[in-house]
Scaffold this motif. Structure first.
Motif, PDB file in Angstrom:
ATOM      1  N   GLY A  52     -39.230 -46.731 -23.829  1.00  0.00           N
ATOM      2  CA  GLY A  52     -40.253 -45.814 -23.350  1.00  0.00           C
ATOM      3  C   GLY A  52     -41.635 -46.112 -23.912  1.00  0.00           C
ATOM      4  N   LEU A  53     -42.531 -45.159 -23.678  1.00  0.00           N
ATOM      5  CA  LEU A  53     -43.931 -45.345 -24.074  1.00  0.00           C
ATOM      6  C   LEU A  53     -44.243 -44.703 -25.420  1.00  0.00           C
ATOM      7  CD1 LEU A  53     -45.501 -44.276 -20.644  1.00  0.00           C
ATOM      8  CD2 LEU A  53     -44.993 -46.591 -21.413  1.00  0.00           C
ATOM      9  N   THR A  54     -43.280 -43.959 -25.975  1.00  0.00           N
ATOM     10  CA  THR A  54     -43.607 -43.108 -27.113  1.00  0.00           C
ATOM     11  C   THR A  54     -44.108 -43.869 -28.341  1.00  0.00           C
ATOM     12  OG1 THR A  54     -41.283 -43.062 -27.586  1.00  0.00           O
ATOM     13  CG2 THR A  54     -42.185 -41.089 -26.619  1.00  0.00           C
ATOM     14  N   MET A 111     -46.396 -37.249 -16.378  1.00  0.00           N
ATOM     15  CA  MET A 111     -45.868 -38.069 -17.466  1.00  0.00           C
ATOM     16  C   MET A 111     -44.757 -37.327 -18.196  1.00  0.00           C
ATOM     17  SD  MET A 111     -47.538 -40.864 -17.527  1.00  0.00           S
ATOM     18  CE  MET A 111     -47.118 -41.557 -19.122  1.00  0.00           C
ATOM     19  N   GLN A 112     -43.880 -38.108 -18.817  1.00  0.00           N
ATOM     20  CA  GLN A 112     -42.876 -37.499 -19.688  1.00  0.00           C
ATOM     21  C   GLN A 112     -43.284 -37.661 -21.154  1.00  0.00           C
ATOM     22  OE1 GLN A 112     -39.160 -39.404 -18.172  1.00  0.00           O
ATOM     23  NE2 GLN A 112     -38.567 -37.324 -17.627  1.00  0.00           N
ATOM     24  N   THR A 113     -44.485 -38.174 -21.375  1.00  0.00           N
ATOM     25  CA  THR A 113     -44.945 -38.449 -22.731  1.00  0.00           C
ATOM     26  C   THR A 113     -46.337 -37.834 -22.902  1.00  0.00           C
ATOM     27  OG1 THR A 113     -43.924 -40.598 -22.382  1.00  0.00           O
ATOM     28  CG2 THR A 113     -45.198 -40.358 -24.374  1.00  0.00           C
ATOM     29  N   GLY A 114     -46.612 -37.283 -24.073  1.00  0.00           N
ATOM     30  CA  GLY A 114     -47.917 -36.682 -24.338  1.00  0.00           C
ATOM     31  C   GLY A 114     -49.018 -37.743 -24.388  1.00  0.00           C
ATOM     32  N   SER A 142     -51.291 -52.214 -12.275  1.00  0.00           N
ATOM     33  CA  SER A 142     -50.515 -51.183 -11.579  1.00  0.00           C
ATOM     34  C   SER A 142     -49.413 -50.728 -12.527  1.00  0.00           C
ATOM     35  CB  SER A 142     -49.899 -51.721 -10.277  1.00  0.00           C
ATOM     36  OG  SER A 142     -48.920 -52.682 -10.577  1.00  0.00           O
ATOM     37  N   TRP A 143     -48.821 -49.601 -12.231  1.00  0.00           N
ATOM     38  CA  TRP A 143     -47.735 -49.099 -13.089  1.00  0.00           C
ATOM     39  C   TRP A 143     -46.767 -48.316 -12.218  1.00  0.00           C
ATOM     40  CZ3 TRP A 143     -46.860 -43.952 -15.436  1.00  0.00           C
ATOM     41  CH2 TRP A 143     -45.840 -43.985 -16.377  1.00  0.00           C
ATOM     42  N   HIS A 144     -45.638 -48.903 -11.912  1.00  0.00           N
ATOM     43  CA  HIS A 144     -44.641 -48.291 -11.030  1.00  0.00           C
ATOM     44  C   HIS A 144     -45.349 -47.680  -9.807  1.00  0.00           C
ATOM     45  CE1 HIS A 144     -41.893 -49.116 -14.197  1.00  0.00           C
ATOM     46  NE2 HIS A 144     -42.334 -48.201 -14.995  1.00  0.00           N
ATOM     47  N   ALA A 145     -46.188 -48.504  -9.176  1.00  0.00           N
ATOM     48  CA  ALA A 145     -47.082 -48.007  -8.125  1.00  0.00           C
ATOM     49  C   ALA A 145     -46.337 -47.340  -6.973  1.00  0.00           C
ATOM     50  CB  ALA A 145     -47.932 -49.165  -7.606  1.00  0.00           C
ATOM     51  N   PHE A 158     -49.738 -62.693 -18.421  1.00  0.00           N
ATOM     52  CA  PHE A 158     -49.545 -63.085 -17.018  1.00  0.00           C
ATOM     53  C   PHE A 158     -48.691 -62.025 -16.339  1.00  0.00           C
ATOM     54  CE2 PHE A 158     -50.459 -66.964 -19.247  1.00  0.00           C
ATOM     55  CZ  PHE A 158     -51.350 -67.602 -18.392  1.00  0.00           C
ATOM     56  N   ASP A 159     -49.151 -61.556 -15.182  1.00  0.00           N
ATOM     57  CA  ASP A 159     -48.369 -60.533 -14.477  1.00  0.00           C
ATOM     58  C   ASP A 159     -48.233 -60.904 -13.007  1.00  0.00           C
ATOM     59  OD1 ASP A 159     -47.599 -57.361 -15.277  1.00  0.00           O
ATOM     60  OD2 ASP A 159     -47.568 -57.911 -13.162  1.00  0.00           O
ATOM     61  N   ALA A 160     -47.052 -60.620 -12.478  1.00  0.00           N
ATOM     62  CA  ALA A 160     -46.764 -60.950 -11.083  1.00  0.00           C
ATOM     63  C   ALA A 160     -47.556 -60.062 -10.112  1.00  0.00           C
ATOM     64  CB  ALA A 160     -45.267 -60.767 -10.841  1.00  0.00           C
TER      65      ALA A 160
HETATM   66  C1  LIG Z   1     -41.476 -44.026 -12.511  1.00  0.00           C
HETATM   67  C2  LIG Z   1     -41.356 -44.194 -14.004  1.00  0.00           C
HETATM   68  C3  LIG Z   1     -42.008 -43.306 -14.848  1.00  0.00           C
HETATM   69  C4  LIG Z   1     -41.901 -43.454 -16.232  1.00  0.00           C
HETATM   70  N1  LIG Z   1     -42.526 -42.558 -17.017  1.00  0.00           N
HETATM   71  C5  LIG Z   1     -42.380 -42.642 -18.359  1.00  0.00           C
HETATM   72  C6  LIG Z   1     -43.031 -41.697 -19.218  1.00  0.00           C
HETATM   73  O1  LIG Z   1     -43.707 -40.774 -18.765  1.00  0.00           O
HETATM   74  N2  LIG Z   1     -42.863 -41.825 -20.558  1.00  0.00           N
HETATM   75  C7  LIG Z   1     -42.097 -42.834 -21.099  1.00  0.00           C
HETATM   76  O2  LIG Z   1     -41.980 -42.936 -22.325  1.00  0.00           O
HETATM   77  N3  LIG Z   1     -41.500 -43.753 -20.308  1.00  0.00           N
HETATM   78  C8  LIG Z   1     -41.612 -43.679 -18.960  1.00  0.00           C
HETATM   79  N4  LIG Z   1     -40.982 -44.604 -18.168  1.00  0.00           N
HETATM   80  C9  LIG Z   1     -40.161 -45.668 -18.793  1.00  0.00           C
HETATM   81  C10 LIG Z   1     -40.997 -46.843 -19.394  1.00  0.00           C
HETATM   82  O3  LIG Z   1     -41.815 -46.357 -20.407  1.00  0.00           O
HETATM   83  C11 LIG Z   1     -41.858 -47.542 -18.411  1.00  0.00           C
HETATM   84  O4  LIG Z   1     -41.002 -48.164 -17.504  1.00  0.00           O
HETATM   85  C12 LIG Z   1     -42.861 -48.576 -18.983  1.00  0.00           C
HETATM   86  O5  LIG Z   1     -43.641 -48.983 -17.898  1.00  0.00           O
HETATM   87  C13 LIG Z   1     -42.260 -49.781 -19.649  1.00  0.00           C
HETATM   88  O6  LIG Z   1     -43.326 -50.661 -19.972  1.00  0.00           O
HETATM   89  P1  LIG Z   1     -43.179 -52.231 -19.958  1.00  0.00           P
HETATM   90  O7  LIG Z   1     -44.521 -52.798 -20.184  1.00  0.00           O
HETATM   91  O8  LIG Z   1     -42.088 -52.592 -20.892  1.00  0.00           O
HETATM   92  O9  LIG Z   1     -42.627 -52.591 -18.518  1.00  0.00           O
HETATM   93  P2  LIG Z   1     -43.326 -52.434 -17.050  1.00  0.00           P
HETATM   94  O10 LIG Z   1     -44.239 -51.282 -17.009  1.00  0.00           O
HETATM   95  O11 LIG Z   1     -42.179 -52.445 -16.094  1.00  0.00           O
HETATM   96  O12 LIG Z   1     -44.171 -53.741 -16.913  1.00  0.00           O
HETATM   97  C14 LIG Z   1     -43.580 -55.001 -16.774  1.00  0.00           C
HETATM   98  C15 LIG Z   1     -44.564 -55.880 -16.059  1.00  0.00           C
HETATM   99  O13 LIG Z   1     -44.037 -57.200 -16.065  1.00  0.00           O
HETATM  100  C16 LIG Z   1     -44.332 -57.814 -14.834  1.00  0.00           C
HETATM  101  N5  LIG Z   1     -43.360 -58.893 -14.651  1.00  0.00           N
HETATM  102  C17 LIG Z   1     -42.012 -58.824 -14.590  1.00  0.00           C
HETATM  103  N6  LIG Z   1     -41.467 -60.051 -14.475  1.00  0.00           N
HETATM  104  C18 LIG Z   1     -42.508 -60.921 -14.491  1.00  0.00           C
HETATM  105  C19 LIG Z   1     -42.604 -62.328 -14.418  1.00  0.00           C
HETATM  106  N7  LIG Z   1     -41.522 -63.110 -14.323  1.00  0.00           N
HETATM  107  N8  LIG Z   1     -43.838 -62.898 -14.444  1.00  0.00           N
HETATM  108  C20 LIG Z   1     -44.960 -62.132 -14.553  1.00  0.00           C
HETATM  109  N9  LIG Z   1     -44.914 -60.780 -14.617  1.00  0.00           N
HETATM  110  C21 LIG Z   1     -43.716 -60.192 -14.595  1.00  0.00           C
HETATM  111  C22 LIG Z   1     -44.240 -56.708 -13.822  1.00  0.00           C
HETATM  112  O14 LIG Z   1     -45.025 -57.004 -12.689  1.00  0.00           O
HETATM  113  C23 LIG Z   1     -44.782 -55.511 -14.614  1.00  0.00           C
HETATM  114  O15 LIG Z   1     -46.165 -55.311 -14.395  1.00  0.00           O
HETATM  115  C24 LIG Z   1     -41.086 -44.493 -16.774  1.00  0.00           C
HETATM  116  C25 LIG Z   1     -40.433 -45.369 -15.919  1.00  0.00           C
HETATM  117  C26 LIG Z   1     -40.553 -45.232 -14.550  1.00  0.00           C
HETATM  118  C27 LIG Z   1     -39.816 -46.185 -13.659  1.00  0.00           C
END
Ligand SMILES: Cc1cc2nc3c(=O)[nH]c(=O)nc-3n(C[C@H](O)[C@H](O)[C@H](O)COP(=O)(O)OP(=O)(O)OC[C@H]3O[C@@H](n4cnc5c(N)ncnc54)[C@H](O)[C@@H]3O)c2cc1C
Length: 432
Positions: free
Chosen positions: A400-402, A67-70, A55-58, A48-50
């Motif tokens: 991170g994503l690594t 990207m900072q990751t390969g 999308s990703w940090h749209a 479930f996503d809000a």
């Molecule tokens: C601009 C940016 C660039 C980045 N680039 C890199 C990179 O190149 N390499 C790297 O290793 N890391 C990177 N990072 C760091 C990290 O890897 C990312 O933030 C990554 O997206 C984390 O993944 P995640 O799924 O944990 O969280 P998110 O990508 O933040 O996803 C969380 C999701 O949860 C949803 N959500 C939150 N609360 C709720 C709720 N209560 N109910 C339903 N949905 C909810 C949000 O809508 C979102 O879609 C970057 C971070 C940023 C901000």
């Protein structure tokens, strides 16, 4: 949709869908989990996503950001390179393999990674968008996730993948929102700001988001940009081989053998391996700034390292920023202030009863075990897993994503109590 009826909670309609696992958030962390989960079992997982769609940090996504990751570090490859959701398969099946290869990127565009995530999300069975989970409760038989006061689904296990959110520091609170805003708000305000590209603009924060904002302003024609950072200089990521060894499963395992206190100290020391500027970004900025200087007769970007911005105040049309540095106090005047001063963990939507059952450490952080399960009272076989929510449990790799597929594999193995996925990491020259 429902596999089982639910009669044990009076408020829950009998037709409520029941899943083996529910993930909150459909960011890369939970997408990786769902990808590996679905190819390992016939049990069902739902995310479930809000957000209204994939999308990703749209708000921080625009042409030119990298990207900072390969790209090998996609949702699945490190653990299951034959999985249908590899980045390689995305390139081949969308017809862009040769185009991307021949563009010879050192790091791929973030927009491309976002498209890859959307492509992968389309192929994952149950993802509900526009579904902000505002409450998770626990009762006999499992977890119930609620949105807008309505229960949406029940599950045996829960995975928290809610990521982080940007923050506006308290010392900049109460200022006009059209002049002082977080980096995520820059794109939406750029057109209005362009009415006066000579007006001074500040960017606060010396991380990757900060430098991307500086580039964006420069590209939009702004000629008086001041970039503030706390440290003595603007630091880039240590991308050396040994720094990258911190991002190997071997190192994550080593960290798990340490006490929480030692781990915390080591992780603080790892900051520059991941939480800094992309190598080359500063050089690119220096070159763009030099080009700007040739045109204007002065640098369009002023770097202000070792400044701690402590407060801001409105004065006429301007914002006055106050900052301290060793042996100095300074004031600067700006029309706009873009804040890229870090992110914080997104609050977990657990209800009070569930929250109280979760074990916290001395620093008030959830205790997350090596298999990413959260320690909580009364679990009775029901597990809560936390991805990315605990910097000090597994280190920066957890933010991170690594190592996404490695984390996901460990969660799937833990859920099913067997080694469905093998995590192989051999041949290291380092003995931690
Ligand atoms: C601009 C940016 C660039 C980045 N680039 C890199 C990179 O190149 N390499 C790297 O290793 N890391 C990177 N990072 C760091 C990290 O890897 C990312 O933030 C990554 O997206 C984390 O993944 P995640 O799924 O944990 O969280 P998110 O990508 O933040 O996803 C969380 C999701 O949860 C949803 N959500 C939150 N609360 C709720 C709720 N209560 N109910 C339903 N949905 C909810 C949000 O809508 C979102 O879609 C970057 C971070 C940023 C901000």
């Amino acid at each position: 949709m429902s596999d089982r009826t639910v009669n044990d909670l009076g408020c829950v309609p009998a037709e409520l869908p029941y899943f083996h696992t529910v993930g909150i958030g459909a960011g890369p962390a939970n997408l990786s989990l769902a990808a590996l989960f679905e190819s390992a079992t016939t049990e069902r997982i739902a995310l479930f996503d809000a957000a209204p769609g994939p999308s990703w940090h749209a708000d921080l996504l625009y042409s030119g950001v990298r990207m900072q990751t390969g790209w090998l570090k996609d949702l699945v490859s490190l653990v299951d390179p034959r999985h249908k959701l590899t980045f390689h398969n995305y390139l081949v099946t969308t017809g862009r393999l040769y185009a991307l290869l021949n563009a010879q990127f050192d790091a791929i565009p973030r927009i491309e990674y976002q498209r890859y995530l959307a492509w992968a999300a389309e192929q994952i069975g149950n993802i509900s968008y526009s579904s902000r989970i505002d409450r998770v409760s626990f009762g006999e038989g499992g977890f119930t996730v609620h949105s807008d006061g309505k229960p949406l689904a029940r599950s045996e296990h829960l995975v928290l993948g809610v990521g982080t959110r940007p923050m506006l520091p308290a010392y900049l609170g109460g200022l006009p929102a059209d002049q002082v805003f977080i980096a995520d708000g820059l794109a939406a305000r750029l057109d209005a700001m362009r009415a006066d590209t000579e007006a001074p603009v500040a960017v606060i924060g010396a991380g990757q988001t900060g430098i991307e904002c500086v580039f964006r302003l420069l590209g939009a024609g702004f000629t008086d940009i001041s970039w503030f950072g706390r440290h003595q200089w603007f630091q880039s990521i240590d991308d050396s081989p040994i720094a990258n060894d911190i991002y190997r499963p071997q190192h994550v395992d080593y960290m798990q053998e340490l006490t929480r206190t030692t781990r915390r100290q080591l992780i603080a020391d790892h900051k520059l391996t991941g939480d800094a500027l992309t190598p080359g970004a500063l050089r690119a900025l220096y070159q763009a700034n030099y080009d700007g200087m040739l045109e204007l007769g002065r640098y369009p970007v002023t770097l202000l390292p070792h400044r701690d911005v402590t407060s801001g105040e409105r004065d006429g049309n301007d914002i006055v920023l106050r900052c301290t540095s060793p042996e100095r106090r300074e004031e600067y005047r700006f029309r706009h202030v873009v804040v890229a001063a870090g992110r914080e963990a997104t609050p977990l939507p657990l209800d009070d009863e569930l929250r109280e059952r979760i074990d916290l450490d001395d620093e008030n952080e959830m205790i997350v075990e090596s298999d990413f399960s959260v320690r909580w009272k009364g679990m009775n076989g029901h597990k809560i897993y936390a991805l990315g929510a605990s910097r000090y449990s597994h280190g920066l790799t957890n933010a991170g994503l690594t190592l996404l597929p490695v984390r996901a594999a460990r969660v799937v193995n833990s859920m099913f109590g067997t080694h469905i996925y093998q995590v192989r990491d051999e041949l290291s020259p380092v003995r931690w």
